[in-house]
Motif scaffolding. Structure first.
Motif, short mmCIF file in Angstrom:
data_model
loop_
_atom_site.label_atom_id
_atom_site.label_comp_id
_atom_site.label_asym_id
_atom_site.label_seq_id
_atom_site.Cartn_x
_atom_site.Cartn_y
_atom_site.Cartn_z
N MET A 69 87.85 35.66 16.34
CA MET A 69 86.98 36.62 17.03
C MET A 69 86.88 37.93 16.23
O MET A 69 86.88 39.03 16.78
CB MET A 69 87.46 36.90 18.44
CG MET A 69 87.40 35.68 19.35
SD MET A 69 85.69 35.06 19.56
CE MET A 69 85.00 36.32 20.61
N GLU A 70 86.77 37.77 14.92
CA GLU A 70 86.56 38.92 14.04
C GLU A 70 85.13 38.87 13.48
O GLU A 70 84.64 37.81 13.10
CB GLU A 70 87.56 38.89 12.88
CG GLU A 70 89.01 39.06 13.31
CD GLU A 70 89.96 38.86 12.16
OE1 GLU A 70 90.98 39.59 12.10
OE2 GLU A 70 89.69 37.99 11.30
N VAL A 71 84.54 40.04 13.44
CA VAL A 71 83.16 40.15 12.97
C VAL A 71 83.14 40.65 11.53
O VAL A 71 83.91 41.56 11.17
CB VAL A 71 82.36 41.14 13.86
CG1 VAL A 71 80.90 41.20 13.40
CG2 VAL A 71 82.44 40.73 15.31
N LEU A 72 82.29 40.06 10.71
CA LEU A 72 82.14 40.50 9.32
C LEU A 72 81.24 41.75 9.31
O LEU A 72 80.08 41.70 9.73
CB LEU A 72 81.51 39.39 8.48
CG LEU A 72 81.32 39.69 6.99
CD1 LEU A 72 82.66 39.94 6.30
CD2 LEU A 72 80.57 38.54 6.30
N LYS A 128 84.78 44.18 5.62
CA LYS A 128 86.02 43.65 6.17
C LYS A 128 85.73 42.81 7.41
O LYS A 128 84.61 42.80 7.94
CB LYS A 128 86.98 44.78 6.53
CG LYS A 128 86.52 45.65 7.69
CD LYS A 128 87.55 46.73 8.01
CE LYS A 128 87.13 47.60 9.18
NZ LYS A 128 88.18 48.60 9.52
N TRP A 129 86.76 42.11 7.86
CA TRP A 129 86.71 41.40 9.14
C TRP A 129 87.29 42.35 10.19
O TRP A 129 88.44 42.79 10.08
CB TRP A 129 87.53 40.12 9.08
CG TRP A 129 86.94 39.07 8.17
CD1 TRP A 129 87.32 38.78 6.91
CD2 TRP A 129 85.89 38.16 8.50
NE1 TRP A 129 86.56 37.77 6.38
CE2 TRP A 129 85.66 37.35 7.35
CE3 TRP A 129 85.09 37.95 9.62
CZ2 TRP A 129 84.69 36.35 7.30
CZ3 TRP A 129 84.12 36.95 9.59
CH2 TRP A 129 83.93 36.17 8.45
N MET A 130 86.49 42.66 11.20
CA MET A 130 86.89 43.61 12.24
C MET A 130 86.94 42.89 13.59
O MET A 130 86.02 42.15 13.94
CB MET A 130 85.89 44.78 12.31
CG MET A 130 86.18 45.77 13.43
SD MET A 130 84.92 47.10 13.49
CE MET A 130 85.50 48.16 12.17
N PRO A 131 88.00 43.11 14.40
CA PRO A 131 88.03 42.52 15.73
C PRO A 131 86.78 42.89 16.53
O PRO A 131 86.30 44.03 16.47
CB PRO A 131 89.28 43.14 16.36
CG PRO A 131 90.16 43.46 15.19
CD PRO A 131 89.23 43.87 14.09
N LEU A 132 86.22 41.91 17.22
CA LEU A 132 84.97 42.11 17.96
C LEU A 132 85.07 43.30 18.91
O LEU A 132 84.15 44.11 19.00
CB LEU A 132 84.62 40.84 18.74
CG LEU A 132 83.39 40.90 19.65
CD1 LEU A 132 82.14 41.25 18.84
CD2 LEU A 132 83.20 39.59 20.40
#
Length: 369
Positions: free
Chosen positions: A209-212, A301-305
């Motif tokens: 559940m990480e957003v690019l 980066k990959w950021m938590p939604l």
């Protein structure tokens, strides 16, 4: 004086005996010595228009020599019209004009004229002569719309075309397109230039559940320091879904596959007074390693939604809030996006992509009904 010279030359071309006495009015050939039934040429409306066009060209000093020489015609009583009628000379006149002066062109599907950009005259004087004669000819045969594409290496022709009444339509890196609508008394039916630009944004979310997300190197003050979705414009002849995956790859180095279009925005007077279509696409990542495009991206980066949604620039903007609500509903399978389907229409026989919503039970991506 140029007008009388052209009139005399036209008379000599149609009937050599009419020019023996020197310069005379064009109408005098109707009473010349060879005005028998077999060789008399009527002053028809089409001939009148032809002479008007040639006289107009002469007034503009486009013709360097007499039309009889330019057309290369030599009619005499010993060479009667091919069909034995007065209309034979008329036909030969137009055929000679078309073969010697009219710009190389083809017809479009609406009966208009598309000038061959690869077979334009090499110098301005020749282009000016041909363009003036071409407009007269196209008008005589009932043409209405003319498309004139001028490559960069023929840019010196632009003022000549504009002086004749051509208008700018659009420009690309290698050419300028101009148009001319012949029947001035009728409204122009030529299609306008493209009115929209098309952008895409990729909503890429992994199993954690990480957003690019990315930070752009060049952005407005309102989004300075904000983490946003990878976005960009689609290229010419590029599909929406292809453009979305390409932009994500270029900006972040992450490979993805298209799932569906979850929403799109339509705005007006954006850049150069054009309208804008922006498609939000849900993408599934097939790789995780990030490698940014340093020419336009500051960081990625990959950021938590949850963290992504709580950013002020999203919370304070109703449109961004709505987009994220839709994306979250899509993740919960409470909302179905538009999937891409290849179709062929009998209308034009071309393959295209139709985006539409599906909600069959076997669709594992969407349980909404």
């Amino acid at each position: 004086m140029e007008s009388s010279l052209v009139d005399t030359a036209a008379t000599a071309t149609l009937c050599p005996a009419a020019a023996v006495g020197g310069r005379r009015r064009a109408g005098s050939f109707l009473n010349c010595s060879c005005s028998s039934k077999e060789y008399r040429v009527s002053a028809s409306y089409s001939i009148g228009r032809m002479l008007s066009g040639v006289r107009s060209a002469a007034r503009k000093k486009l013709f360097r020599s007499e039309p009889a020489d330019l057309l290369g015609l030599s009619w005499s009583p010993d060479s009667p019209p091919s069909n034995g009628t007065d209309g034979g000379h008329h036909h030969l006149w137009w055929t000679a004009l078309e073969n010697n002066f009219v710009l190389e062109s083809s017809e479009d599907e609406y009966g208009g004229v598309v000038v061959d950009a690869d077979r334009l005259p090499s110098d301005k004087a020749a282009f000016a002569r041909s363009l003036a004669a071409s407009l007269s000819y196209w008008k005589s045969v009932g043409k209405k719309g003319v498309w004139l594409k001028l490559p960069v290496d023929r840019s010196e022709f632009v003022p000549i075309a504009v002086k004749e009444g051509f208008k700018y339509h659009h420009a690309e890196e290698a050419y300028l397109m101009l148009t001319y609508w012949i029947p001035h008394e009728e409204p122009c039916m030529l299609p306008a230039n493209a009115s929209h630009q098309v952008g895409v944004g990729g909503f890429v979310i992994n199993d954690q559940m990480e957003v690019l997300v990315v930070q752009e190197k060049y952005c407005g003050s309102s989004s300075d320091g904000a983490w946003k979705l990878p976005t960009g414009f689609i290229l010419a002849s590029e599909e929406i879904f292809t453009g979305a995956t390409r932009e994500v790859k270029e900006e972040t180095g992450v490979d993805t596959e298209f799932v569906d279009v979850v929403a799109f925005r339509h705005a007006h007077n954006v850049a150069f007074q054009k309208s804008d279509l922006f498609f939000i696409c849900m993408l599934r990542p097939t790789s995780n390693n990030i490698k940014i495009d340093e020419t336009e991206i500051q960081a990625a980066k990959w950021m938590p939604l949850e963290e992504f949604v709580k950013q002020p620039f999203i919370q304070e903007d109703h449109m961004f809030q709505k987009i994220m609500d839709i994306c979250i509903q899509r993740l919960r399978k409470c909302y179905c996006g538009l999937t891409a389907h290849n179709v062929i229409s009998r209308f034009d026989g071309r393959r295209s992509t139709l985006y539409y919503n599906v909600s069959e039970p076997e669709d594992v991506n969407c349980d909404a009904s």
